[in-house]
Scaffold this motif. Sequence first.
Motif, PDB file in Angstrom:
ATOM      1  N   UNK A   1       0.785  -0.789   0.293  1.00 24.04           N
ATOM      2  CA  UNK A   1       0.223  -0.285  -0.107  1.00 24.04           C
ATOM      3  C   UNK A   1       0.839   1.599   0.450  1.00 24.04           C
ATOM      4  N   UNK A   2       0.852   1.730  -1.087  1.00 22.66           N
ATOM      5  CA  UNK A   2       1.381   3.526  -0.913  1.00 22.66           C
ATOM      6  C   UNK A   2       0.671   4.459  -0.708  1.00 22.66           C
ATOM      7  N   UNK A   3       1.137   5.272   0.077  1.00 21.70           N
ATOM      8  CA  UNK A   3       0.203   6.773   0.436  1.00 21.70           C
ATOM      9  C   UNK A   3       0.895   7.502  -0.571  1.00 21.70           C
ATOM     10  N   UNK A   4      -0.413   8.427  -0.561  1.00 24.85           N
ATOM     11  CA  UNK A   4      -0.068   9.731  -1.926  1.00 24.85           C
ATOM     12  C   UNK A   4      -0.562  11.134  -0.728  1.00 24.85           C
ATOM     13  N   UNK A   5       0.506  11.859  -0.807  1.00 19.44           N
ATOM     14  CA  UNK A   5       0.184  12.991  -0.090  1.00 19.44           C
ATOM     15  C   UNK A   5      -0.476  13.820  -1.449  1.00 19.44           C
ATOM     16  N   UNK A   6      -1.409  14.747  -1.195  1.00 15.16           N
ATOM     17  CA  UNK A   6      -1.106  15.876  -2.460  1.00 15.16           C
ATOM     18  C   UNK A   6      -1.495  17.064  -1.340  1.00 15.16           C
ATOM     19  N   UNK A   7      -1.070  18.223  -1.512  1.00 14.85           N
ATOM     20  CA  UNK A   7      -0.684  19.989  -1.235  1.00 14.85           C
ATOM     21  C   UNK A   7      -1.658  20.295  -1.532  1.00 14.85           C
ATOM     22  N   UNK A   8      -2.140  20.934  -0.914  1.00 17.11           N
ATOM     23  CA  UNK A   8      -2.636  22.500  -1.554  1.00 17.11           C
ATOM     24  C   UNK A   8      -2.571  23.466  -1.981  1.00 17.11           C
ATOM     25  N   UNK A   9      -1.897  23.964  -2.998  1.00 21.74           N
ATOM     26  CA  UNK A   9      -1.030  25.433  -2.540  1.00 21.74           C
ATOM     27  C   UNK A   9      -2.086  26.350  -3.758  1.00 21.74           C
ATOM     28  N   UNK A  10      -1.411  27.807  -3.739  1.00 26.87           N
ATOM     29  CA  UNK A  10      -1.581  29.054  -4.099  1.00 26.87           C
ATOM     30  C   UNK A  10      -3.370  29.142  -3.725  1.00 26.87           C
ATOM     31  N   UNK A  11      -3.827  30.304  -4.027  1.00 31.15           N
ATOM     32  CA  UNK A  11      -4.880  31.152  -2.943  1.00 31.15           C
ATOM     33  C   UNK A  11      -5.227  30.821  -1.648  1.00 31.15           C
ATOM     34  N   UNK A  12      -4.368  30.424  -0.751  1.00 28.51           N
ATOM     35  CA  UNK A  12      -4.681  30.476   0.265  1.00 28.51           C
ATOM     36  C   UNK A  12      -4.480  31.400   1.214  1.00 28.51           C
ATOM     37  N   UNK A  13      -5.731  32.484   1.801  1.00 31.84           N
ATOM     38  CA  UNK A  13      -5.659  33.429   2.423  1.00 31.84           C
ATOM     39  C   UNK A  13      -6.750  32.927   3.343  1.00 31.84           C
ATOM     40  N   UNK A  14      -7.366  31.781   3.193  1.00 27.07           N
ATOM     41  CA  UNK A  14      -8.859  31.678   4.671  1.00 27.07           C
ATOM     42  C   UNK A  14      -8.685  30.217   4.997  1.00 27.07           C
ATOM     43  N   UNK A  15      -9.619  30.440   5.796  1.00 27.94           N
ATOM     44  CA  UNK A  15     -10.324  29.146   6.767  1.00 27.94           C
ATOM     45  C   UNK A  15     -10.725  28.463   5.386  1.00 27.94           C
ATOM     46  N   UNK A  16     -11.371  29.049   4.365  1.00 28.84           N
ATOM     47  CA  UNK A  16     -12.872  28.367   3.435  1.00 28.84           C
ATOM     48  C   UNK A  16     -11.892  28.374   1.832  1.00 28.84           C
ATOM     49  N   UNK A  17     -10.752  29.077   1.793  1.00 32.01           N
ATOM     50  CA  UNK A  17      -9.862  28.216   0.690  1.00 32.01           C
ATOM     51  C   UNK A  17      -9.155  26.965   1.115  1.00 32.01           C
ATOM     52  N   UNK A  18      -8.514  26.991   2.360  1.00 29.91           N
ATOM     53  CA  UNK A  18      -7.702  25.761   2.919  1.00 29.91           C
ATOM     54  C   UNK A  18      -8.194  24.440   2.821  1.00 29.91           C
ATOM     55  N   UNK A  19      -9.993  24.404   3.452  1.00 27.43           N
ATOM     56  CA  UNK A  19     -11.533  23.707   3.801  1.00 27.43           C
ATOM     57  C   UNK A  19     -11.295  23.204   2.339  1.00 27.43           C
ATOM     58  N   UNK A  20     -11.552  23.583   1.191  1.00 27.54           N
ATOM     59  CA  UNK A  20     -11.770  23.999  -0.426  1.00 27.54           C
ATOM     60  C   UNK A  20     -11.007  22.747  -0.989  1.00 27.54           C
ATOM     61  N   UNK A  21      -9.313  22.722  -0.412  1.00 30.34           N
ATOM     62  CA  UNK A  21      -8.170  22.437  -0.666  1.00 30.34           C
ATOM     63  C   UNK A  21      -8.194  20.719   0.029  1.00 30.34           C
ATOM     64  N   UNK A  22      -8.902  20.962   1.308  1.00 27.76           N
ATOM     65  CA  UNK A  22      -9.034  19.651   1.898  1.00 27.76           C
ATOM     66  C   UNK A  22      -9.196  18.776   1.586  1.00 27.76           C
ATOM     67  N   UNK A  23     -11.152  18.923   1.413  1.00 25.44           N
ATOM     68  CA  UNK A  23     -12.522  18.484   0.927  1.00 25.44           C
ATOM     69  C   UNK A  23     -11.671  17.814  -1.046  1.00 25.44           C
ATOM     70  N   UNK A  24     -11.147  18.584  -1.369  1.00 27.75           N
ATOM     71  CA  UNK A  24     -10.903  18.017  -3.221  1.00 27.75           C
ATOM     72  C   UNK A  24      -9.394  17.585  -3.074  1.00 27.75           C
ATOM     73  N   UNK A  25      -9.240  16.798  -1.769  1.00 30.29           N
ATOM     74  CA  UNK A  25      -7.856  15.764  -1.679  1.00 30.29           C
ATOM     75  C   UNK A  25      -6.222  15.971  -0.433  1.00 30.29           C
ATOM     76  N   UNK A  26      -6.244  17.316  -0.485  1.00 28.69           N
ATOM     77  CA  UNK A  26      -5.206  18.007  -0.385  1.00 28.69           C
ATOM     78  C   UNK A  26      -5.233  17.603   1.640  1.00 28.69           C
ATOM     79  N   UNK A  27      -3.903  16.646   1.500  1.00 24.72           N
ATOM     80  CA  UNK A  27      -3.450  16.551   3.424  1.00 24.72           C
ATOM     81  C   UNK A  27      -2.419  17.756   3.785  1.00 24.72           C
ATOM     82  N   UNK A  28      -2.062  17.844   3.059  1.00 21.74           N
ATOM     83  CA  UNK A  28      -1.398  19.283   3.311  1.00 21.74           C
ATOM     84  C   UNK A  28      -1.707  20.439   3.115  1.00 21.74           C
TER      85      UNK A  28
END
Length: 107
Positions: free
Chosen positions: A1-28
């Motif tokens: 089993x290989x775990x993949x890490x997705x990093x959400x970057x770009x345009x993060x200036x609020x909790x909503x921005x971070x949450x959008x990337x998290x729900x889209x699959x970003x674990x960082x």
Amino acid sequence: YQRRVRVGVGGVSSAEDAYEKIRAGASLVQLYTGMVYQGPGMVRRMKRHLVELLARDGYPNIQMAVGADMGEVSNKTLNRIHSDFVKMVLEQQLVEPLDLPPEKPEK
């Protein structure tokens, strides 16, 4: 089993921005420009608001929200996340710092 890490970057200036990337699959989520403009207190504010967003959506912890929208995320969003990540990698690995002479003080 290989775990993949997705990093959400770009345009993060609020909790909503971070949450959008998290729900889209970003674990960082990378914070950079937002912290430059909002300062380190941004992290504390985002954490508090993320707790509220998680509670609103019924998630007991943030791990449960990672990838929650993967079936609903449009290709446009995934392409934007991917291109932001590629841009970050290229900027960090391929751009050499310039050796500029020190600035002269204004008279």
